[in-house]
Design a protein around this motif. Sequence first.
Motif, PDB file in Angstrom:
ATOM      1  N   ASP A  56      34.602  35.125  35.276  1.00 22.53           N
ATOM      2  CA  ASP A  56      33.659  36.281  35.238  1.00 22.53           C
ATOM      3  C   ASP A  56      33.599  37.469  36.327  1.00 22.53           C
ATOM      4  O   ASP A  56      32.787  37.246  36.782  1.00 22.53           O
ATOM      5  N   GLY A  57      34.274  38.427  36.701  1.00 21.53           N
ATOM      6  CA  GLY A  57      34.270  39.097  37.267  1.00 21.53           C
ATOM      7  C   GLY A  57      34.587  38.782  38.547  1.00 21.53           C
ATOM      8  O   GLY A  57      34.851  37.990  39.310  1.00 21.53           O
ATOM      9  N   LEU A  58      34.182  39.746  39.640  1.00 13.75           N
ATOM     10  CA  LEU A  58      34.723  39.670  40.986  1.00 13.75           C
ATOM     11  C   LEU A  58      32.975  38.858  41.576  1.00 13.75           C
ATOM     12  O   LEU A  58      33.727  37.726  42.041  1.00 13.75           O
ATOM     13  N   ALA A  59      32.186  38.588  40.911  1.00 17.09           N
ATOM     14  CA  ALA A  59      31.197  37.821  41.161  1.00 17.09           C
ATOM     15  C   ALA A  59      31.276  36.711  40.796  1.00 17.09           C
ATOM     16  O   ALA A  59      31.491  35.534  41.668  1.00 17.09           O
ATOM     17  N   GLY A  60      32.652  36.472  39.523  1.00 21.11           N
ATOM     18  CA  GLY A  60      32.844  35.497  39.501  1.00 21.11           C
ATOM     19  C   GLY A  60      33.862  34.628  40.553  1.00 21.11           C
ATOM     20  O   GLY A  60      33.715  33.657  40.629  1.00 21.11           O
ATOM     21  N   LEU A  61      34.985  35.699  40.795  1.00 19.06           N
ATOM     22  CA  LEU A  61      35.836  34.545  41.959  1.00 19.06           C
ATOM     23  C   LEU A  61      34.841  34.290  43.002  1.00 19.06           C
ATOM     24  O   LEU A  61      35.118  33.289  43.789  1.00 19.06           O
ATOM     25  N   ARG A  62      33.879  35.306  43.552  1.00 20.45           N
ATOM     26  CA  ARG A  62      33.284  34.822  45.010  1.00 20.45           C
ATOM     27  C   ARG A  62      32.269  33.853  44.634  1.00 20.45           C
ATOM     28  O   ARG A  62      32.338  33.308  45.461  1.00 20.45           O
ATOM     29  N   GLY A  63      32.100  33.356  43.747  1.00 17.79           N
ATOM     30  CA  GLY A  63      31.223  31.825  43.697  1.00 17.79           C
ATOM     31  C   GLY A  63      32.516  30.946  43.561  1.00 17.79           C
ATOM     32  O   GLY A  63      32.180  30.034  44.253  1.00 17.79           O
ATOM     33  N   ALA A  64      33.885  31.056  43.318  1.00 18.67           N
ATOM     34  CA  ALA A  64      34.140  30.082  42.892  1.00 18.67           C
ATOM     35  C   ALA A  64      35.341  29.755  44.079  1.00 18.67           C
ATOM     36  O   ALA A  64      35.247  28.728  45.102  1.00 18.67           O
ATOM     37  N   ILE A  65      35.471  30.807  44.739  1.00 22.43           N
ATOM     38  CA  ILE A  65      35.747  30.990  46.652  1.00 22.43           C
ATOM     39  C   ILE A  65      34.771  30.180  47.737  1.00 22.43           C
ATOM     40  O   ILE A  65      34.603  29.239  48.198  1.00 22.43           O
TER      41      ILE A  65
END
Lengths: 203, 203
Positions: A56-65
């Motif tokens: 879900d956007g950059l925030a989603g990627l950061r969450g997964a990271i």
Amino acid sequence: MTDTPIQKPHHHGDLRAALIQAGIALLTEGGKDSLTLRKCAARAGVSHAAPAHHFDGLAGLRGAIAQEGFRLFRLSMLEARATAGDNDLNRLKGICSGYLNFAIQNPALFDLIFSAAPMSTFEEGLKQGTSFAYEVLREACAPFVPVGQDPIVIETQVWSLIHGYSHLYMAGRFGPIDPSMQARGPIDAVMSLLDGLATPPKA
Amino acid sequence: MTDTPIQKPHHHGDLRAALIQAGIALLTEGGKDSLTLRKCAARAGVSHAAPAHHFDGLAGLRGAIAQEGFRLFRLSMLEARATAGDNDLNRLKGICSGYLNFAIQNPALFDLIFSAAPMSTFEEGLKQGTSFAYEVLREACAPFVPVGQDPIVIETQVWSLIHGYSHLYMAGRFGPIDPSMQARGPIDAVMSLLDGLATPPKA
DNA sequence: AACTCAAACTTGACACTGTAAAGATCAGAT
DNA sequence: ATCTGATCTTTACAGTGTCAAGTTTGAGTT
């Protein structure tokens, strides 16, 4: 190309995992500002809009990271504990050593996992990963809980101490205050702090 | 318009200060991602490229904001100390209360001042501001230094403890571990930690 | 075996960002 | 009165996140 035993769902193979790995690599190489959706996509060999179908956007990627980061963070603590002595204090010191080591070796990732949105907004997987990592520290604190006292007291003391030290050390804040603090080595320094904090159980 | 007693150097008046204030306001209102050179310029009523004449890019503005942030941070500690009791332990508690209050009330600014580049790359003014703020905590620790011991030991313990607690609390990390930690109030919680840490001077 | 169709991915576009270059404006010194 | 340099504007460009379409692919269905 020879066939790979791993199944390739559709086009890429496992783009989601590849993007997370690319993101961690970018963080490691170029700091927090290097983490970019488009650069992750480029590293994975896909178009710039491909990540939108997995996060879900950059925030989603950061969450997964962050979720993967907590896994590595936990591993760092477990590894350090494995090479520590076999008594309770040495085990706690080992855990804290792994905590600090992770911060020193992965500053941008350490920053990410502890600067993400408040836990209340986390997805369930990330919440679990966080608690799972904290559980390691929690266990190591158990032997030092005075009888009749809520374990949360010692746990919070130790967690705050090692976290604050790691965060301040990582940001280089101890250097200008007392350069000898850096010279004598960060591991030894934080260990001497624990000596004073982790007193034997029976008051 | 009536003349203002304050001198207005050239066009704006004091654009540099206005941009810093705009930046802090943006941080407070919208979090760290809201801090933008262009938005600061718009708030100050100048063109988007004007800030370049006062700061070395976004990093320069962030550094200047950090410097002002450390000044406010120090004020928060001093204010809390002023309303605390007049014995050594209460003074130290007051300082730490101010530390935590600042983090809670200005999370984005707290994050900024402690996540900027390592001190070694700081400009001199920011270095001074940092040391100046830390000096407040340092003073409050002085009465608790055991005779013959390097003050840095207690200082680092207290600093790491209150910083780690503030950082973790600010990020909401204590909530999922033990909700009662939030319920009983953050100030009381950290104070009880200090009770165990700040033992009387003479061993 | 051919079809269907949804997921995975691409392409193109838009607004916003930082940054640089070049020009305009203005305060104060000469 | 003119010069000069700092202050600010205008213009331009590359990079970013995000959205809306279109295209490809592969697995399941008939």
